[in-house]
Each structure stands twice: as structure tokens, then as C-alpha cells.
Scaffold this active site. Structure first.
Site, PDB file in Angstrom:
ATOM      1  N   ASN A 128       0.847  -1.191   0.000  1.00  0.00           N
ATOM      2  CA  ASN A 128       0.000   0.000   0.000  1.00  0.00           C
ATOM      3  C   ASN A 128       0.881   1.238   0.000  1.00  0.00           C
ATOM      4  O   ASN A 128       2.021   1.210   0.474  1.00  0.00           O
ATOM      5  CB  ASN A 128      -0.906   0.023   1.233  1.00  0.00           C
ATOM      6  N   GLU A 191      -1.194   0.766  -6.059  1.00  0.00           N
ATOM      7  CA  GLU A 191      -0.627   2.115  -6.067  1.00  0.00           C
ATOM      8  C   GLU A 191       0.658   2.201  -6.893  1.00  0.00           C
ATOM      9  O   GLU A 191       0.833   3.121  -7.694  1.00  0.00           O
ATOM     10  CB  GLU A 191      -0.370   2.598  -4.632  1.00  0.00           C
ATOM     11  N   ASP A 237      -6.684  21.174   8.388  1.00  0.00           N
ATOM     12  CA  ASP A 237      -6.935  20.252   7.290  1.00  0.00           C
ATOM     13  C   ASP A 237      -7.531  20.993   6.103  1.00  0.00           C
ATOM     14  O   ASP A 237      -7.466  22.222   6.024  1.00  0.00           O
ATOM     15  CB  ASP A 237      -7.823  19.094   7.753  1.00  0.00           C
TER      16      ASP A 237
END
Length: 413
Positions: A128, A191, A237
């Protein structure tokens, strides 16, 4: 990454900052004032870049496609590139995070944060890669925000259930297409093949001592995640507001690998690069989903919607109800999407004035607005309820079929 910077410099898209700058507030503030790549030659004695993918034009340039062809090009990808074995990662020194220009971005932040570190992990034969913000605890430990249910968190749970630590390697300063691939929801373990596909079909990867494979990078940090947790946050964020403090897993690094005179990459929280990397990977997913219900032309997650919460979908209606089907498909494809507007082919979705014009002239509030209550949305939305639910709104801003002539706009000959 260096090749990409050189290409962008030739296009006049790089601003070199020769004077000394501080990692505390100063560099992030400078990055917030431009969409150019900022190349800091003396960021507290180090080299660094910000705004590497500061706009869609930069992403299109990295892919070698036109900006308006971006979503269509990405939607056609099949995650079938080749991650080519380039041998073991050689050398390295004991991990020492104090040697890196990790920034503190805003006064309310809990500390210095890695914001562009790609976390590569490998467990049970599954690989990942994803970006996680990481707050520095000391010279060899960080606390990382691992969103529950996402793949890194899932692999960590599997390792801990067997009394083992999850091996990881964090890269800082990869080619921007590798970073983009790590931000994209792809099939499990795809990925690196996706990054390879974006890079032209093949990507060299090196194996760390802990078995984790990484692509070429300016900086590689090798380590593992165990059961230890620590307080993470506050931190700004995507919406520009502060995410709350949470107990999150601690990553402990043992070794680091540095290129000669490495270039550190930092992403400005809530900046344009952050918004692009958060939102743009979902646009091809929405494009494909809408394409299952009608003829889709383009998709955009808007900068004003934090690059994540607001979308505009351009379609060609074939039957009545297509726009509402497109709304539902968009929400299903990107569950954090909060508001979506569907428009006709003559509306430029990259022009907010044109989108507003469509809403002004092609929407009836009683028939063209869909309100969906009690649905799970983004955890980043300050309007979410305590149980995580929210309200989604879809707007059908398309012309009435059979009456298109009444909506035709005047044009110059």
C-alpha cells in the site's frame, strides 16, 4: 522530482528563493501567496520545494496532456504499469529527523508536520501507499493520522492482531505523479502499478531492509508501526479549519536514506496543492460512475469547495432524469462529496460565473434540487453531526429537454 522541477522551470513556473527562510510559518505563508513552485535554497539551511502541484496545469504538464483533457485521460487508466525491481536500497544512516526542514505551518498547530510524506507499507503480501500527515515527536518518531478503515490502518490492525509491527517506509520528494498515485483510491495493492502507468509504463522501485518497496525519492525513512499511540493535532486540514486532537499510531524510524543535497517537499495544509491532491484523484472516479448512467463530458471538484466537498459535473442529457441520475452516481463515487451541480455541455465548469449562471437560469427550487438527509459525509466538514452524518444537496442545472431553444445564448458572428 528534480526532472519535473527542471521542466517547470523551463516553463517559467518555478520561483527560486535564494535568501534564508524559516521553517516556522514563513515558508508556508509564502507558498499561500502564489501558485508557482517555490524552490527554497536556504530553508533553515536546507533545500525544499512547495506548491509542486499547485494547480491543474502542473498536473497536466506532468502527465503530458492538455488541462481540459485531464479527467478524461485519468479515467481511462487501468492501473497496469510495471514496478520494476531495482535492487536493495543501499547505504543509509541512523534516523535523525532533526536533519530535515520539517515545517510548522500555523500558530495553532501542535508541532512540526510532514505533509508530503508517502507512507509505503507491506504486510501479508499486500502493498500500500498513501499520504498521511505526521507530527514530529522527537528525532526518530512521529505520530501519524491513520484514518480508520483506510488501507494503512487495515494493514496495521492485521499486523497487531498477530503481535507484529507493520513495516513501513516514508518517502519525501517523489515525482509528483507518484505522489498523485498514492493519493488515489485504487484496487488493493495497485498504487505502485498505477504510479508506473502514470510515469509511462514502468517505475523503478528499491526494497528497504524491512521488505517495503519504494520508488526513487529525495528522502526515505525506514521504520515500523506498533501498538504505541500519542496525541495528534490540532492541525489545519483541507477546509482551513483545525482538525481535533486524536490518539493516533506512532511510527518509529530506524534508518534514513538521503540523496546528496536533498530537496525536501512540503505541502501547505489547505493550500492549492493540498486541495488538488485531495480532490483531483476522485474526479476520474466520478467521471466513470456518471458515465454509467448518461453521457459525461467533464468533472471538477472546485477550489471554493475545498477541492473536495463541492463538485460540478458536465453531461449531455439523453433522456429526462439523466441529471438526477448523475447526481446520485457522483455521490456514490465520492462519499465525501457534499454538494454537486450538474450542467449542460455549453457551461464551462472551470468558470464559477458560468456555473452560477446555469443555476440562475436553469434551476427551479421545487423540482431541481435533491436533498438527502441522514447520510454519511466527510469527517472534515465542520457541519457534520456527532454521529458523523450530514446532508447532501444535488442541483440539476440543466436545460429542459424539448425547450433547449429557449436557453440558447446570444453569440457574436
Amino acid at each position: 522530482m528534480r526532472d519535473f522541477i527542471a521542466m517547470m522551470r523551463e516553463q517559467g513556473r518555478v520561483e527560486d528563493i535564494e535568501r534564508s527562510c524559516s521553517t516556522i510559518y514563513e515558508a508556508p505563508r509564502m507558498a499561500s501567496r502564489t501558485d508557482k513552485i517555490l524552490f527554497f535554497h536556504d530553508l533553515d539551511g536546507h533545500r525544499a520545494v512547495m506548491n509542486l502541484l499547485g494547480d491543474r496545469k502542473s498536473l497536466a504538464a506532468a502527465l503530458g496532456v492538455g488541462e481540459r483533457d485531464l479527467v478524461r485521460n485519468l479515467a481511462a487508466r487501468t492501473y497496469n504499469g510495471r514496478a520494476a525491481d531495482a535492487g536493495r536500497l543501499a547505504g543509509g544512516i541512523p534516523a535523525d529527523l532533526s536533519r530535515l526542514p520539517v515545517m510548522k505551518h500555523f500558530p495553532g498547530d501542535a508541532g512540526r508536520y510532514f505533509t508530503a510524506g508517502v507512507v509505503f507499507s507491506r504486510y501479508g503480501g499486500v502493498e500500500n501507499a498513501s499520504i498521511h500527515r505526521m507530527m514530529v515527536l522527537d528525532d526518530h518518531r512521529v505520530v501519524a493520522r491513520l484514518v480508520e478503515g483506510r488501507h494503512t490502518h487495515t494493514l496495521l490492525k492485521a499486523a497487531l492482531a498477530r503481535g507484529e509491527r507493520l513495516p513501513v517506509a516514508v518517502t519525501v520528494g517523489t515525482h509528483p505523479l507518484v505522489t498523485f498515485a498514492a493519493c488515489t483510491r485504487v484496487p488493493e495493492g495497485k498504487e505502485l502499478p498505477y504510479a508506473a502507468e502514470l510515469m509511462g509504463g514502468e517505475l523503478a522501485v528499491h526494497e528497504c531492509a524491512n521488505g517495503v518497496r519504494v520508488p526513487g525519492a529525495e528522502i526515505v525513512l525506514e521504520g515500523s508501526i506498533g501498538p504505541e499511540t500519542a496525541a495528534e493535532g490540532p492541525f489545519v486540514d483541507i477546509t482551513g479549519t483545525y482538525d481535533p486532537v486524536r490518539q493516533q499510531p506512532v511510527i518509529e524510524f530506524s534508518r534514513m536514506y538521503l540523496r546528496e543535497n536533498p530537496i525536501y517537499h512540503g505541502i501547505l495544509p489547505a493550500g492549492d496543492e493540498h486541495k488538488l491532491l485531495m480532490g483531483a484523484p476522485y474526479e476520474p472516479k466520478i467521471y466513470r460512475a456518471v458515465g454509467e448512467v448518461t453521457t459525461v463530458r467533464d468533472v471538477l471538484l472546485t477550489k471554493g469547495g475545498a477541492g473536495y466537498l463541492h463538485g460540478v459535473v458536465q453531461i449531455r442529457k439523453n433522456t429526462d432524469g439523466d441529471a438526477k441520475n448523475a447526481i446520485m452516481a457522483a455521490f456514490a463515487a465520492h462519499t465525501s462529496l457534499k454538494h454537486v451541480v450538474v450542467v449542460d455541455e455549453d457551461i464551462d465548469i472551470h468558470d464559477p460565473y458560468d456555473v452560477e449562471y446555469a443555476i440562475a437560469t436553469r434551476v427551479r427550487g421545487d423540482t431541481d434540487i435533491m436533498i438527502i438527509t441522514g447520510v454519511r459525509g466527510s469527517s472534515l466538514d465542520p457541519m457534520r453531526l456527532a454521529d458523523g452524518t450530514n446532508v447532501k444537496v444535488g442541483v440539476d442545472a440543466t436545460m429542459l429537454m424539448g425547450r433547449e431553444g429557449e436557453f440558447r445564448r446570444a453569440e457574436w458572428p
